[in-house]
Design a protein around this motif. Structure first.
Motif, PDB file in Angstrom:
ATOM      1  N   VAL A 159     117.732 162.269  40.654  1.00 34.52           N
ATOM      2  CA  VAL A 159     117.885 163.179  39.480  1.00 34.52           C
ATOM      3  C   VAL A 159     117.195 164.550  39.723  1.00 34.52           C
ATOM      4  CG1 VAL A 159     117.107 163.127  36.888  1.00 34.52           C
ATOM      5  CG2 VAL A 159     118.229 161.163  37.898  1.00 34.52           C
ATOM      6  N   GLU A 160     116.064 164.334  40.391  1.00 36.59           N
ATOM      7  CA  GLU A 160     115.132 165.604  40.676  1.00 36.59           C
ATOM      8  C   GLU A 160     116.170 166.657  41.591  1.00 36.59           C
ATOM      9  OE1 GLU A 160     112.159 166.694  39.300  1.00 36.59           O
ATOM     10  OE2 GLU A 160     112.760 164.938  37.971  1.00 36.59           O
ATOM     11  N   ARG A 161     116.830 165.948  42.478  1.00 35.04           N
ATOM     12  CA  ARG A 161     117.643 166.812  43.384  1.00 35.04           C
ATOM     13  C   ARG A 161     118.709 167.449  42.499  1.00 35.04           C
ATOM     14  NH1 ARG A 161     116.894 162.510  47.109  1.00 35.04           N
ATOM     15  NH2 ARG A 161     119.068 161.418  46.282  1.00 35.04           N
ATOM     16  N   GLY A 162     119.263 166.751  41.726  1.00 36.83           N
ATOM     17  CA  GLY A 162     120.218 167.473  40.661  1.00 36.83           C
ATOM     18  C   GLY A 162     119.792 168.408  40.001  1.00 36.83           C
ATOM     19  N   LEU A 163     118.614 168.052  39.239  1.00 34.70           N
ATOM     20  CA  LEU A 163     117.722 169.071  38.391  1.00 34.70           C
ATOM     21  C   LEU A 163     117.662 170.399  39.124  1.00 34.70           C
ATOM     22  CD1 LEU A 163     115.456 166.527  36.167  1.00 34.70           C
ATOM     23  CD2 LEU A 163     117.447 167.882  35.273  1.00 34.70           C
ATOM     24  N   GLU A 182     118.186 169.768  27.815  1.00 34.16           N
ATOM     25  CA  GLU A 182     118.475 168.705  26.927  1.00 34.16           C
ATOM     26  C   GLU A 182     119.566 167.672  27.801  1.00 34.16           C
ATOM     27  OE1 GLU A 182     121.645 170.425  24.551  1.00 34.16           O
ATOM     28  OE2 GLU A 182     120.028 171.552  23.195  1.00 34.16           O
ATOM     29  N   ILE A 183     118.938 167.562  29.110  1.00 34.41           N
ATOM     30  CA  ILE A 183     119.170 166.245  30.200  1.00 34.41           C
ATOM     31  C   ILE A 183     118.394 165.366  29.976  1.00 34.41           C
ATOM     32  CG2 ILE A 183     119.752 165.675  32.118  1.00 34.41           C
ATOM     33  CD1 ILE A 183     120.755 168.480  32.865  1.00 34.41           C
ATOM     34  N   ASN A 184     118.354 164.139  29.525  1.00 34.45           N
ATOM     35  CA  ASN A 184     117.701 163.154  29.299  1.00 34.45           C
ATOM     36  C   ASN A 184     117.799 161.744  30.109  1.00 34.45           C
ATOM     37  OD1 ASN A 184     118.717 163.856  25.982  1.00 34.45           O
ATOM     38  ND2 ASN A 184     116.568 164.502  26.940  1.00 34.45           N
ATOM     39  N   PRO A 185     117.686 161.944  31.329  1.00 36.34           N
ATOM     40  CA  PRO A 185     117.703 160.578  32.319  1.00 36.34           C
ATOM     41  C   PRO A 185     116.837 159.643  32.012  1.00 36.34           C
ATOM     42  CG  PRO A 185     116.633 162.546  33.527  1.00 36.34           C
ATOM     43  CD  PRO A 185     117.118 163.017  32.126  1.00 36.34           C
ATOM     44  N   VAL A 186     117.435 158.499  32.364  1.00 37.55           N
ATOM     45  CA  VAL A 186     116.423 157.314  32.226  1.00 37.55           C
ATOM     46  C   VAL A 186     116.942 156.186  33.428  1.00 37.55           C
ATOM     47  CG1 VAL A 186     116.157 157.170  29.582  1.00 37.55           C
ATOM     48  CG2 VAL A 186     117.916 155.955  30.863  1.00 37.55           C
ATOM     49  N   CYS A 187     115.791 155.571  33.631  1.00 37.17           N
ATOM     50  CA  CYS A 187     116.073 154.619  34.904  1.00 37.17           C
ATOM     51  C   CYS A 187     115.663 153.023  34.275  1.00 37.17           C
ATOM     52  CB  CYS A 187     115.184 154.878  36.105  1.00 37.17           C
ATOM     53  SG  CYS A 187     115.595 153.321  37.627  1.00 37.17           S
ATOM     54  N   THR A 188     116.609 152.118  34.270  1.00 34.18           N
ATOM     55  CA  THR A 188     116.485 150.851  33.924  1.00 34.18           C
ATOM     56  C   THR A 188     115.870 149.958  34.794  1.00 34.18           C
ATOM     57  OG1 THR A 188     118.222 150.795  32.193  1.00 34.18           O
ATOM     58  CG2 THR A 188     117.866 148.876  33.150  1.00 34.18           C
ATOM     59  N   ILE A 189     115.149 148.962  34.653  1.00 32.87           N
ATOM     60  CA  ILE A 189     114.709 147.822  35.519  1.00 32.87           C
ATOM     61  C   ILE A 189     114.739 146.623  34.801  1.00 32.87           C
ATOM     62  CG2 ILE A 189     112.620 146.791  36.715  1.00 32.87           C
ATOM     63  CD1 ILE A 189     111.428 149.215  37.576  1.00 32.87           C
ATOM     64  N   ASN A 222     104.936 159.017  36.881  1.00 28.92           N
ATOM     65  CA  ASN A 222     104.031 160.096  36.153  1.00 28.92           C
ATOM     66  C   ASN A 222     103.124 160.833  37.212  1.00 28.92           C
ATOM     67  OD1 ASN A 222     104.486 159.204  33.463  1.00 28.92           O
ATOM     68  ND2 ASN A 222     103.125 157.521  33.475  1.00 28.92           N
ATOM     69  N   GLU A 223     102.833 160.174  38.288  1.00 29.72           N
ATOM     70  CA  GLU A 223     102.185 161.132  39.587  1.00 29.72           C
ATOM     71  C   GLU A 223     102.980 162.196  40.079  1.00 29.72           C
ATOM     72  OE1 GLU A 223      99.267 157.444  41.056  1.00 29.72           O
ATOM     73  OE2 GLU A 223     101.381 157.787  42.032  1.00 29.72           O
ATOM     74  N   ARG A 224     104.190 161.849  40.169  1.00 32.76           N
ATOM     75  CA  ARG A 224     105.239 162.865  40.627  1.00 32.76           C
ATOM     76  C   ARG A 224     105.795 163.955  39.672  1.00 32.76           C
ATOM     77  NH1 ARG A 224     108.167 159.266  45.359  1.00 32.76           N
ATOM     78  NH2 ARG A 224     106.014 158.369  46.354  1.00 32.76           N
ATOM     79  N   GLY A 225     105.730 163.357  38.499  1.00 35.93           N
ATOM     80  CA  GLY A 225     106.360 164.535  37.479  1.00 35.93           C
ATOM     81  C   GLY A 225     107.741 164.265  37.252  1.00 35.93           C
ATOM     82  N   TYR A 226     108.405 163.286  37.428  1.00 38.81           N
ATOM     83  CA  TYR A 226     109.833 163.048  37.449  1.00 38.81           C
ATOM     84  C   TYR A 226     110.059 163.080  35.855  1.00 38.81           C
ATOM     85  CZ  TYR A 226     110.051 160.670  41.963  1.00 38.81           C
ATOM     86  OH  TYR A 226     110.191 160.428  43.365  1.00 38.81           O
ATOM     87  N   LYS A 227     111.388 163.806  35.634  1.00 42.01           N
ATOM     88  CA  LYS A 227     111.733 163.952  34.098  1.00 42.01           C
ATOM     89  C   LYS A 227     112.291 162.697  33.634  1.00 42.01           C
ATOM     90  CE  LYS A 227     114.548 166.877  31.182  1.00 42.01           C
ATOM     91  NZ  LYS A 227     115.146 168.053  30.974  1.00 42.01           N
ATOM     92  N   THR A 228     112.835 161.692  34.742  1.00 42.01           N
ATOM     93  CA  THR A 228     113.265 160.468  34.309  1.00 42.01           C
ATOM     94  C   THR A 228     112.495 159.786  33.489  1.00 42.01           C
ATOM     95  OG1 THR A 228     114.900 160.760  36.222  1.00 42.01           O
ATOM     96  CG2 THR A 228     114.666 158.680  35.198  1.00 42.01           C
ATOM     97  N   LYS A 229     113.115 158.978  32.519  1.00 41.94           N
ATOM     98  CA  LYS A 229     112.025 157.962  31.780  1.00 41.94           C
ATOM     99  C   LYS A 229     112.276 156.627  32.173  1.00 41.94           C
ATOM    100  CE  LYS A 229     110.011 160.654  28.810  1.00 41.94           C
ATOM    101  NZ  LYS A 229     108.608 161.206  29.166  1.00 41.94           N
TER     102      LYS A 229
END
Length: 349
Positions: A174-178, A190-197, A238-245
């Motif tokens: 996602v960071e590469r795309g952003l 207004e892009i709100n990526p999420v990653c499911t586990i 959080n450490e890397r500051g990813y936008k993905t939640k």
């Protein structure tokens, strides 16, 4: 007060979604603080089975209006309708700057190995409503697709994911795309990526693996495998500051709810779990920053698939990871069952 509502009031950064596109179930969840919804082929099939009276006239009319359409084509029209109906219900709370009010619609499971088809379908789904979130599997093709989907302005939901290692790969894609968008002066606000586990499914898989391989593991530890992977990925995000939640799914026990309270993340909870959670007497307090007992981690490391999930697994290995293949098969089976329901409307005896 219902406990999930209490959670959302005490910890507004800890959001919860309804794990279904059922309007009845989504309405229940919204009244108790939910801010989103998600779906997949198994869920759509289940909703159609339970609420067929609400959809039979619509399906019958679809077939009349599209006399040469295939059963697959009609099935996808139904899937899209359920997602759009849910999107309308969520629209009043839709805020693209923080990601509330979205509903996830899942790409065709049968495209799990084809990034181009996943991208094409995701871009189309993104046009169905302003608050769509698009799910695709976290396979090697999915990782490639997530970067391109993000670049094209799609808010992704990486599903069929069970591990911290998959979650990290999603965050990086996602960071590469952003960054590609930023380089072209495109807005990412207004892009709100999420990653499911899928926490419960990882626990299920490791429990089966322990039995098959005759490995003795403290049974209490097996309730914490998915939780441990979410907490590890959350910390790295959080450490890397990813936008993905981070997003947790596939609930089995209250632990998979309670241990994430206080986190800046999302939980997608099935209705069948929401009801007992709401009626419980658990204390609603922050636990997300509490580390999983090191003893449990030590016990879980007896299982090679936990080591892959928690520590190290290449993107190529995602395609052979046991819970990935098992879930893809189940999702594909759920879609096949959905098509069988449609077929009964089209071919009558």
């Amino acid at each position: 007060m219902d406990k999930l509502l209490e959670m959302t009031q005490k910890f507004p950064m800890t959001r919860y979604w309804n794990d279904s596109c059922s309007i009845k179930e989504l309405t229940y969840a919204l009244e108790r603080g939910a801010v989103g919804a998600t779906t997949n082929p198994v869920i759509v099939k289940g909703v159609l089975e339970k609420e067929l009276d609400s959809y039979k006239d619509y399906i019958t009319q679809l077939i009349k209006d599209n006399p040469t359409e295939s059963e697959d084509g009609i099935a996808w029209m139904v899937i899209e309708k359920m997602a759009v109906d849910g999107a309308k219900l969520l629209e009043p709370i839709f805020d693209p700057t923080i990601g509330t009010g979205r509903i996830s619609i899942q790409t065709n499971t049968k495209y799990f190995n084809n990034a181009e088809k996943l991208i094409e379908q995701a871009v189309y789904f993104n046009t169905l409503a302003p608050n769509m979130q698009v799910k695709a599997p976290t396979t090697s093709a999915g990782i490639k697709a997530f970067e391109e989907m993000t670049y094209r302005g799609v808010s992704i939901n990486a599903t069929v994911s069970f591990s911290a290692t998959q979650a990290i790969a999603v965050g990086e894609a996602v960071e590469r795309g952003l960054k590609r968008r930023e380089a072209e002066g495109l807005d990412n606000s207004e892009i709100n990526p999420v990653c499911t586990i899928m926490v419960g499914r990882l626990d299920d898989w490791l429990r089966e693996a322990a039995e098959k391989k005759n490995i003795s593991v403290d049974p209490c530890a097996l309730h914490y495998a998915g939780i441990a992977c979410v907490k590890r990925a959350y910390k790295i995000y959080n450490e890397r500051g990813y936008k993905t939640k981070m997003l947790s799914a596939a609930y089995r026990t209250p632990l998979q709810w309670l241990e994430f309270i206080g986190g800046d993340m999302i939980m997608t909870i099935p209705y069948k779990n929401q009801v007992p959670f709401n009626g419980s007497d658990f204390e609603i307090k922050a636990r997300m920053d509490h580390e999983v007992d090191p003893y449990y981690i030590k016990e879980l490391r007896k299982l090679p698939d936990f080591v892959k999930a928690y520590d190290e697994m290449s993107v190529e290995e995602f395609d052979t990871f046991g819970p990935v293949n098992k879930t893809l098969d189940q999702f594909a089976g759920g879609y096949d069952d959905l098509v069988k329901i449609i077929r009964k409307f089209m071919i009558k005896f």
